[in-house]
Design a protein around this motif. Structure first.
Motif, short mmCIF file in Angstrom:
data_model
loop_
_atom_site.label_atom_id
_atom_site.label_comp_id
_atom_site.label_asym_id
_atom_site.label_seq_id
_atom_site.Cartn_x
_atom_site.Cartn_y
_atom_site.Cartn_z
N ASN B 32 0.86 -1.33 -0.16
CA ASN B 32 0.05 0.06 0.03
C ASN B 32 0.76 1.27 0.09
OD1 ASN B 32 -2.65 -0.44 -0.36
ND2 ASN B 32 -2.78 -1.37 1.58
N MET B 40 -6.77 2.35 -0.27
CA MET B 40 -6.17 0.99 0.07
C MET B 40 -7.03 0.01 0.04
SD MET B 40 -4.41 2.34 3.55
CE MET B 40 -4.81 4.21 3.79
N THR B 41 -7.83 -0.23 -1.10
CA THR B 41 -8.49 -1.53 -1.41
C THR B 41 -7.22 -2.38 -1.91
OG1 THR B 41 -9.15 -0.65 -3.58
CG2 THR B 41 -10.78 -0.35 -1.58
N ILE B 224 1.53 8.73 14.42
CA ILE B 224 0.68 7.68 13.61
C ILE B 224 -0.69 7.70 13.72
CG2 ILE B 224 0.69 5.14 12.83
CD1 ILE B 224 3.48 5.05 13.27
N LEU B 225 -0.93 7.74 14.76
CA LEU B 225 -2.56 7.44 15.30
C LEU B 225 -3.32 8.77 15.03
CD1 LEU B 225 -4.42 5.52 16.95
CD2 LEU B 225 -3.72 6.99 18.97
N MET B 228 -3.45 8.54 10.94
CA MET B 228 -3.92 7.31 10.16
C MET B 228 -5.19 7.38 9.28
SD MET B 228 -4.20 4.17 12.81
CE MET B 228 -2.81 3.24 12.58
N PHE B 229 -5.95 8.46 9.80
CA PHE B 229 -7.58 8.42 9.23
C PHE B 229 -7.58 9.72 8.64
CE2 PHE B 229 -7.85 5.12 12.56
CZ PHE B 229 -8.19 4.00 11.78
N ALA B 234 -2.93 9.23 5.14
CA ALA B 234 -2.81 7.95 5.42
C ALA B 234 -1.76 7.15 4.67
CB ALA B 234 -4.38 7.18 5.19
N VAL B 237 1.53 7.68 6.27
CA VAL B 237 1.67 6.65 7.33
C VAL B 237 2.03 5.40 7.00
CG1 VAL B 237 0.36 5.60 9.22
CG2 VAL B 237 0.12 7.92 8.96
N ASN B 238 1.66 4.83 5.83
CA ASN B 238 2.05 3.55 5.26
C ASN B 238 3.58 3.60 5.12
OD1 ASN B 238 0.06 1.92 5.08
ND2 ASN B 238 -0.90 2.87 3.43
N ALA B 241 5.40 3.37 8.27
CA ALA B 241 5.23 1.97 8.73
C ALA B 241 6.34 1.11 8.18
CB ALA B 241 3.86 1.38 8.40
#
Lengths: 307, 266
Positions: B32, B40-41, B224-225, B228-229, B234, B237-238, B241
């Motif tokens: 992703n 992110m599908t 990150i928290l 994230m949304f 987002a 954040v990926n 990660a």
């Protein structure tokens, strides 16, 4: 090599290199320390004990006292008269009973799943795999442990949500809910359960298993009557980890669970948005009591040394 | 004990199967991070390095990383000091209340994070009257990190026995000299292992941190928290990660090197 061997002048005792004269006459402070055991002990203990008492015990005690206070509904200031109202609310209001039971249920489910998965894996790692493969497997188990917790929760949301990998591969999406919470928690805490079980299995000598086999015990019997009893402390240690970590987690529940709240969420909401710290403190007493009961119950197993 | 080839094969299959599954979610994150679609599908639409470019320029992420490193380093140093002192006291002496002290050390990690978090939050603000800051995070993290150092050092002390220290004392070395020249060198790898574990725990901790972080101190997990949304953040954040996953291999590799060194010495 002759050049490197010590010449007689090197090994002759000299004033600068010879420790002997200083030896038996240690400095006075050191002599005092040597003689007075209690002094040594209190020097060792004072700093860490002071830290734990001042930071943690005081905080826990204060939490208990706070749970006996209340919040004035008009001014939303904390009212410091002692009352059992918060605990009465916990007992009377059905929401708290439901959430407590749900939290315990999820924690038990996660723990059972993790132990069931960890046992065969730890056994294979410790007793069957060759040393080289074993080292590789330990790395494989450890790496996700070091990858960020949030990253893992986040990726499970991506995997489990509709249109995600689980959906695409035909498993179907469990959507947001308790199933997703249990899957994610079981995944995240799995290494914490494998490692103590693996460690206690590694300590079981192979010769013990071989002897039992040579004496004619079938593998099932060896596993049940020799391996399992020796594993109990490791299993209990791993179970405490997964149980306690699940019980105190509210972020996973938020991210993959949707509206299915657990005790941690109620504590967080009441301490923050709802601005009812006393009620949050009272709710926090539930996991404290559960863990204290558990810890006292398992103290005798020696599992606490394995945490 | 003789296991049939079949049960060996079943165990091997199970182990490798589960371990492979463990990596699936991590690989999804990696995929992703180069997925052009923000939704992110699965499967990804293509490949792009746009998010990586944006992440490299993200000031928020960089500042949070620095904060996290600061917190983890200080908390680990404190935990190393306090945990070692405690392990020496509990492993080498017997005294009244020893069991209570033992329980006290494991309590911050045995009690759920949300309990530790709210207790410390209430303690800092309600009792001590301290504002939440980077330092309240440090104190909180050090408190639950002590146990990892304590456990490692205590296990090592138990295995070491006391004969070398007694020999040193018999030869006339003082208490501190013995500690510096005999005990400490033998503890080195245990301290390193315990310290690394403490560092990792602190670096990754989010639940206690949300309760003890002030406005001005954002650790990487909190960043990150928070991001994230957000649709625009987002994917970044990926990327963060993925970087974290890659870097997490270093400590694991180090720990393995370390433990094989120890086996070599024994």
């Amino acid at each position: 090599m002759s050049a490197a061997s010590p010449s007689p002048s090197d090994i002759r005792p000299g004033p600068a290199t010879d420790p002997a004269p200083r030896g038996p006459v240690a400095r006075p402070g050191s002599r005092l320390l040597h003689r007075m055991v209690w002094l040594r002990l209190s020097l060792l203990l004072s700093a860490p004990l002071a830290w734990m008492l001042l930071v943690y015990v005081v905080a826990l005690a204060a939490l208990l006292i706070t749970s006996l206070w209340s919040v004035d509904s008009l001014t939303s200031e904390i009212d410091r008269t002692w009352t059992f109202d918060n605990f009465r609310t916990l007992l009377d209001n059905e929401v708290y009973r439901t959430v407590t039971l749900r939290t315990l249920g999820v924690a038990i489910a996660v723990t059972v799943i993790d132990v069931a998965i960890a046992l065969p894996i730890a056994f294979y790692m410790a007793k069957i795999a060759s040393p080289r493969v074993r080292r590789m497997l330990v790395v494989a188990v450890l790496t996700p442990l070091w990858a960020s917790y949030l990253v893992k929760v986040f990726s499970w949301r991506v995997v489990l949500s509709e249109g995600g990998l689980a959906d695409w591969t035909g498993f179907g999406s469990p959507g947001y809910g308790l199933t997703a919470v249990i899957i994610t928690q079981a995944y995240i805490w799995l290494p914490y359960v494998i490692l103590p079980i693996f460690a206690s299995l590694e300590r079981v000598p192979d010769s013990l298993l071989e002897a039992a086999g040579d004496l004619g015990a079938p593998s099932g019997l060896v596993l049940r009557s020799i391996v399992f009893p020796l594993l109990v402390p490791g299993i209990v240690a791993g179970a405490i980890f997964s149980f306690s970590l699940t019980m105190g987690d509210y972020i996973t529940v938020n991210i993959v669970g949707g509206a299915n709240q657990m005790l941690g969420n109620l504590v967080y909401i009441n301490a923050g948005a709802a601005n009812n710290l006393p009620l949050a403190a009272a709710i926090a007493m539930i996991p404290i009591v559960v863990m204290l009961v558990l810890l006292t119950a398992i103290r005798r197993t020696g599992a606490l040394d394995n945490l | 004990m003789t296991l049939s080839p079949l049960s060996r094969r079943v165990l091997a299959g199970l182990t490798f199967g589960v371990l492979a599954l463990i990596y699936v979610p991590l690989l999804v994150v990696v995929a992703n991070s180069v997925n052009p679609s923000q939704s992110m599908t699965w499967p990804p639409d293509g490949v792009t390095f746009e998010w990586w470019r944006r992440a490299a320029h993200s000031n928020g992420a960089r500042e949070a990383l620095v904060t996290s490193l600061q917190v983890a380093v200080i908390a680990t140093a404190l935990a190393l000091l306090l945990g070692t002192l405690l392990a020496l006291a509990l492993q080498r002496y017997s005294f009244f209340g020893k069991n209570a002290v033992n329980l006290l050390v494991i309590l911050p990690i045995a009690l759920p994070g949300v309990v530790t978090g709210i207790a410390l939050n209430n303690g800092f603000k309600g009792i001590m009257g301290v504002d939440l800051s980077l330092w309240t995070i440090v104190v909180a993290h050090a408190t639950f990190c002590i146990v990892t150092v304590f456990n490692n050092v205590q296990a090592r002390l138990r295995r070491m026995g006391t004969s070398l220290e007694e020999a040193s004392a018999d030869l006339g070395a003082g208490v501190l000299t013995t500690f510096r020249l005999v005990t400490l060198p033998q503890l080195r790898s245990a301290l390193l292992a315990g310290g690394m574990l403490a560092f990792a725990l602190s670096f990754d901790e989010i639940i206690v941190t949300t309760f003890t972080a002030g406005q001005g101190a954002t650790t990487l997990p909190i960043w990150i928290l928070n991001n994230m949304f957000r649709p625009n953040q987002a994917p970044v954040v990926n990327v963060v990660a993925v970087v974290l996953i890659v870097f997490s291999i270093i400590p694991v590799w180090l720990a393995q090197r370390l433990s094989s060194d120890v086996e070599g010495v024994r």
